[in-house]
Scaffold this motif. Structure first.
Motif, PDB file in Angstrom:
ATOM      1  N   ARG B  30       0.962  -1.350  -0.170  1.00  0.00           N
ATOM      2  CA  ARG B  30      -0.073   0.017  -0.054  1.00  0.00           C
ATOM      3  C   ARG B  30       0.862   1.223  -0.007  1.00  0.00           C
ATOM      4  O   ARG B  30       1.726   1.346   0.893  1.00  0.00           O
ATOM      5  CB  ARG B  30      -0.756   0.099   1.102  1.00  0.00           C
ATOM      6  N   ASP B  67      -3.591   5.679  -1.707  1.00  0.00           N
ATOM      7  CA  ASP B  67      -4.336   6.699  -1.531  1.00  0.00           C
ATOM      8  C   ASP B  67      -3.536   8.236  -1.227  1.00  0.00           C
ATOM      9  O   ASP B  67      -2.700   8.047  -0.714  1.00  0.00           O
ATOM     10  CB  ASP B  67      -4.769   6.445   0.155  1.00  0.00           C
ATOM     11  N   ALA B  68      -4.478   9.195  -1.421  1.00  0.00           N
ATOM     12  CA  ALA B  68      -3.949  10.448  -1.365  1.00  0.00           C
ATOM     13  C   ALA B  68      -4.496  11.021  -0.086  1.00  0.00           C
ATOM     14  O   ALA B  68      -5.449  11.324   0.366  1.00  0.00           O
ATOM     15  CB  ALA B  68      -4.377  11.265  -2.541  1.00  0.00           C
ATOM     16  N   PHE B  69      -3.476  11.585   0.727  1.00  0.00           N
ATOM     17  CA  PHE B  69      -3.824  12.749   1.963  1.00  0.00           C
ATOM     18  C   PHE B  69      -3.342  14.102   1.815  1.00  0.00           C
ATOM     19  O   PHE B  69      -2.159  14.439   1.136  1.00  0.00           O
ATOM     20  CB  PHE B  69      -3.457  12.216   3.074  1.00  0.00           C
ATOM     21  N   THR B  70      -4.060  15.228   1.928  1.00  0.00           N
ATOM     22  CA  THR B  70      -3.394  16.483   1.912  1.00  0.00           C
ATOM     23  C   THR B  70      -3.673  17.324   3.352  1.00  0.00           C
ATOM     24  O   THR B  70      -4.934  17.033   3.868  1.00  0.00           O
ATOM     25  CB  THR B  70      -4.264  17.266   0.693  1.00  0.00           C
ATOM     26  N   GLN B  82       0.682  13.930   9.986  1.00  0.00           N
ATOM     27  CA  GLN B  82       0.027  13.115   9.001  1.00  0.00           C
ATOM     28  C   GLN B  82       0.965  11.892   8.552  1.00  0.00           C
ATOM     29  O   GLN B  82       0.426  10.908   8.331  1.00  0.00           O
ATOM     30  CB  GLN B  82      -0.194  14.270   7.774  1.00  0.00           C
TER      31      GLN B  82
END
Lengths: 313, 338
Positions: B30, B67-70, B82
C-alpha cells in the motif's frame, strides 16, 4: 462554571476522541502507536501553556507561533553550534517577553496589537537566522525527545509532567494565585500593594519560558528547523486553552485542561485523517469539533449556574 | 525522450493497459501520498494525475492501495503528524510532497525506522533515508536565458519576475537566471518584481515597475506569471518582448493567439504535475526490490513553438500542461541515475 466541571469536559472530549481513534485504527493502541499519535502534541501542549499564561492575565498572544518558530531556529543553529550563545539568546528572548508584558501594562496598550506586531519581529528574526530551512538539532534534545521510557511512551510522560508542574505552579502556589488574580481583578491586586507591572512581566516571562521549551522540543522531534515551522501554533494554542476550560475573561484557566485541550486538538487531526475525510472538508471538520466541544461546555456552564441558583434559592 | 513522445506516451497509457503487466511482488503493498497543499491549479492537476495512475495501478493489481492525503493548512508540523498517522495506518511506502525540506525529517526518520519506503518529490526532504525526485530548478532558470540568447543575438534588457519570496524554488530559479546572464553577458536584468506565481499579482507588479524601465527585450519568469506580464505590457502600450511562459493554460492560449496574429515566438517550461506519478512508480520499484539511487532528477516539461497546439488542446482551461509518467518512465529515470 466552577473548577470541577472545568476539568471534566476536556477529559471527556479527549476520551471520546481517543476511543474513536482506537476504533478506527487499533494499531494506535500500543506503546509505539501512542507515541506517534502524541509526540508532536508535546510542543503544542507547551505552546498552549505559554498562551495560557497570557490569557490568565487577561491578554492574548498572537505571536506564540512565530516565537516558537524563532526559538526553533535558534535551537537548530546557535544552541547546536555555540550552546552558550544559544542559551544567552533564549534567555534574552524570555526577557524580551517580560519587557513586552511590562510595556503593555505600563502604557495600557492592547496586547492583541502589541503581540501581533511582535509576531512580525519574531518572524523576521527567524528568517534572518535561517533564510532557508536547515540547521540541526542538538544531540541532547534529540535524545530527550526520542527516549523510550518503560511502559509509558515519552509523549504521555511529558504531557503528565507538564500538566503536573504547571498545575502546582499556577493553581497551588501563592505566586500562581497572584498571577490569576491579576487577570481576575488587577485593581484589587494593585490596591493590596502588589506591583501589577511586575506580575504581568512575570506572566509574560513564564509564557516566554514555555514558548522556548516548545521550540526546543519541536526541534528535538523534527531534527531541524524552518522559519515557518510553528505558525499554526498561535491559533492552536488559543483553541487549546479555551478547549481546556480556560476563559478569555482572565484569571480562569486550567493548566491540566490546557494540556488536555492541546492533546485533543492534535488527536482531532489524526482522527480526521483516519476517517479518510477529503482535505477540502478537514478544516471545516476541525472547526466543527471545536464548536461541538464549546457548545457542550456552554450547556454544562448553564446547568452549573442553574444548580448554583437552586442552592442559593 | 522528447515532450511529444511523452505526451503521446501518456495518451497511450490511458488508452491501453499498462505495459509490463506482470508485477506481482508489490500486489499487496500500500502506497500513500502525503501532500501539503492543494490550493492551486498545479496541485489540483497533481492530485488528479495521482488518482488516475494510482487507481489504474490498484485496478491492475500492481499495488493494493494508492491513497492521497492532503493537509489542510500547509504547515510542516501538521504534515509531520500526517506522516506519523500514515505509519500507524501501516502503509508500505509514503510518497511526500513536503511543506519543508527539513521540518519533516523527524517524522520521516520514524517512518524509515518502521521499515517504510519514503519517496519525496517536488518539495523534497533532506533526511538521508528518503528518496528524492528533484527538479533542476536552476537549470530551468538558466535555459530561459539560453533560449533568449538564441533568439536575440544582440542581447538587451531583461525583466525578471520572481516567485514567492523566501521559498526555495524561487531562490533556485533566480540563481539559474543569474547564472544564465553571467553566461550570456549581452543580457542585463534591469528590473525584478515578485509575481508570486499568480497572474494577477504579476500583472500588478509588472504594471507598477514598467514606467521606470528602459526598453526590455525579454521577460524571464517562474511560471504562472507570463500571462499577467503580457497583459501589463500590452496595457502600457509597449512593444511585446519575448515572455518565457510556464505551461499554464492561459499563458499558452495567449501565446497561440499572439502567434496566429503576428508570429510571436517563445518558450514555455515548468514541471509537469504528473511528477507525482513518477514518484509513485519509483516507490513501487523500490518496493519491488529494484536498486534505486537516493537522488533522482526529473526532466521538466517544455512546450515549444512546435508542440504548442497539441499541448494546449490537451490542457483543460485554468490548468497546467501535464504528463503522467509510466512505470517504464520510472525505470528509465532510475537507469539514467544508476
Amino acid at each position: 462554571m466552577n473548577g470541577k466541571y472545568r476539568i471534566l469536559l476536556p477529559v471527556l472530549s479527549l476520551t471520546v476522541l481517543l476511543a474513536a481513534v482506537f476504533y478506527l485504527q487499533p494499531r494506535a493502541m500500543s506503546y509505539f502507536g501512542l507515541n506517534l499519535l502524541f509526540n508532536l502534541a508535546v510542543p503544542i501542549a507547551l505552546a498552549t501553556i505559554a498562551q495560557m499564561m497570557i490569557i490568565m492575565v487577561n491578554d492574548i498572544d498572537l505571536s506564540v507561533g512565530t516565537f516558537v518558530s524563532f526559538v526553533a531556529c535558534v535551537t537548530a543553529t546557535f544552541l547546536n553550534d555555540a550552546p552558550l550563545l544559544g542559551v544567552a539568546i533564549l534567555l534574552a528572548s524570555i526577557l524580551a517577553y517580560a519587557a513586552i508584558g511590562a510595556l503593555i501594562h505600563i502604557r495600557q496598550l492592547p496586547a492583541i496589537v502589541v503581540t501581533l506586531g511582535m509576531s512580525f519581529v519574531w518572524g523576521g528574526l527567524a528568517v534572518l537566522l535561517l533564510p532557508s530551512p536547515g540547521g540541526a538539532a542538538p544531540a541532547w534534545i534529540r535524545t530527550v525527545m526520542t527516549v523510550k521510557p518503560p511502559l509509558v511512551p515519552m509523549a504521555v510522560v511529558a504531557c503528565v509532567v507538564i500538566a503536573g508542574l504547571t498545575h502546582l505552579l499556577i493553581m497551588r502556589s501563592s505566586t500562581g494565585t497572584l498571577l490569576r488574580a491579576v487577570g481576575g481583578n488587577a485593581q484589587a491586586v494593585a490596591r493590596s500593594g502588589w506591583s501589577v507591572t511586575k506580575l504581568k512581566a512575570g506572566a509574560y516571562a513564564l509564557a516566554g519560558f514555555f514558548g522556548v521549551l516548545a521550540g526546543v522540543c519541536l526541534v528535538g522531534l523534527t531534527t531541524s528547523a524552518d522559519a515557518n515551522i510553528a505558525l499554526r501554533y498561535t491559533l492552536l494554542s488559543i483553541a487549546g486553552v479555551i478547549l481546556g476550560g480556560g476563559e478569555f475573561t482572565g484569571g480562569r484557566v486550567s493548566p491540566v485542561g490546557a494540556v488536555l485541550g492541546a492533546l485533543t486538538l492534535a488527536l482531532a487531526g489524526s482522527f480526521l485523517s483516519f476517517m479518510r475525510l477529503s482535505p477540502d472538508w478537514q478544516i471545516g471538520a476541525q472547526g466543527a469539533i471545536l464548536i461541538l466541544v464549546l457548545a457542550v461546555r456552554l450547556i454544562f456552564s448553564r446547568r452549573g449556574r442553574k444548580w448554583k441558583g437552586a442552592e442559593n434559592g | 525522450m522528447n515532450t511529444k513522445a511523452k505526451l503521446l506516451g501518456a495518451v497511450a497509457l490511458v488508452a491501453v493497459a499498462l505495459p509490463g503487466h506482470a508485477v506481482a511482488d508489490t500486489a499487496d503493498k500500500r502506497i500513500a501520498l502525503s501532500n501539503n497543499y492543494a490550493g492551486n491549479s498545479w496541485r489540483q492537476a497533481m492530485l488528479e494525475s495521482w488518482a488516475k495512475v494510482g487507481d489504474k495501478a490498484v485496478e491492475d493489481g500492481v499495488v493494493a492501495a494508492a491513497d492521497a492525503f492532503t493537509t489542510s493548512e500547509n504547515q510542516a508540523t501538521e504534515q509531520a503528524a500526517q506522516i506519523q498517522n500514515m505509519i500507524l495506518q501501516g502503509y508500505d511506502a509514503i510518497v511526500v510532497n513536503a511543506a519543508s525540506p527539513t521540518a519533516l525529517n523527524g517524522a520521516i526518520k520514524e517512518a524509515c525506522d518502521a521499515g517504510i519506503i519514503v519517496v519525496s518529490f517536488d518539495g523534497i526532504v533532506t533526511e538521508p533515508c528518503a528518496w528524492r525526485i528533484a527538479v533542476d530548478f536552476k537549470e530551468m532558470g538558466r535555459q530561459q536565458v539560453e533560449y533568449l540568447a538564441g533568439h536575440l543575438p544582440d542581447g538587451g534588457n531583461l525583466l525578471e519576475i520572481r516567485g514567492l519570496a523566501g521559498v526555495f524554488v524561487d531562490d533556485e530559479i533566480h540563481a539559474g537566471i543569474e547564472q544564465g546572464v553571467a553566461e550570456f553577458p549581452k543580457f542585463k536584468i534591469v528590473g525584478s518584481v515578485h509575481g508570486d506565481w499568480a497572474q494577477d499579482v504579476a500583472q500588478k507588479a509588472v504594471a507598477g515597475v514598467l514606467p521606470s524601465l528602459p526598453e526590455i527585450v525579454g521577460v524571464v519568469t517562474q511560471g504562472g506569471d507570463g500571462y499577467g506580464a503580457a497583459q501589463a505590457i500590452k496595457a502600457a502600450g509597449r512593444d511585446m518582448p519575448i515572455i518565457v511562459m510556464g505551461n499554464r493554460q492561459d499563458e499558452m492560449k495567449w501565446w497561440a493567439e499572439a502567434r496566429d496574429e503576428n508570429g510571436y515566438e517563445t518558450l514555455s517550461l515548468s514541471i509537469a504535475p504528473g511528477v507525482g506519478t513518477l514518484a509513485f512508480w519509483v516507490a513501487q520499484q523500490v518496493l519491488d526490490g529494484a536498486q534505486v539511487p537516493k537522488d533522482l532528477t526529473v526532466p521538466f516539461l517544455k512546450v515549444t513553438q512546435d508542440t504548442l497546439d497539441e499541448t494546449l488542446a490537451a490542457t483543460p482551461a485554468g490548468s497546467v500542461a501535464n504528463v503522467e509518467y509510466s512505470q517504464e518512465d520510472a525505470k528509465s529515470v532510475i537507469a539514467a541515475a544508476n
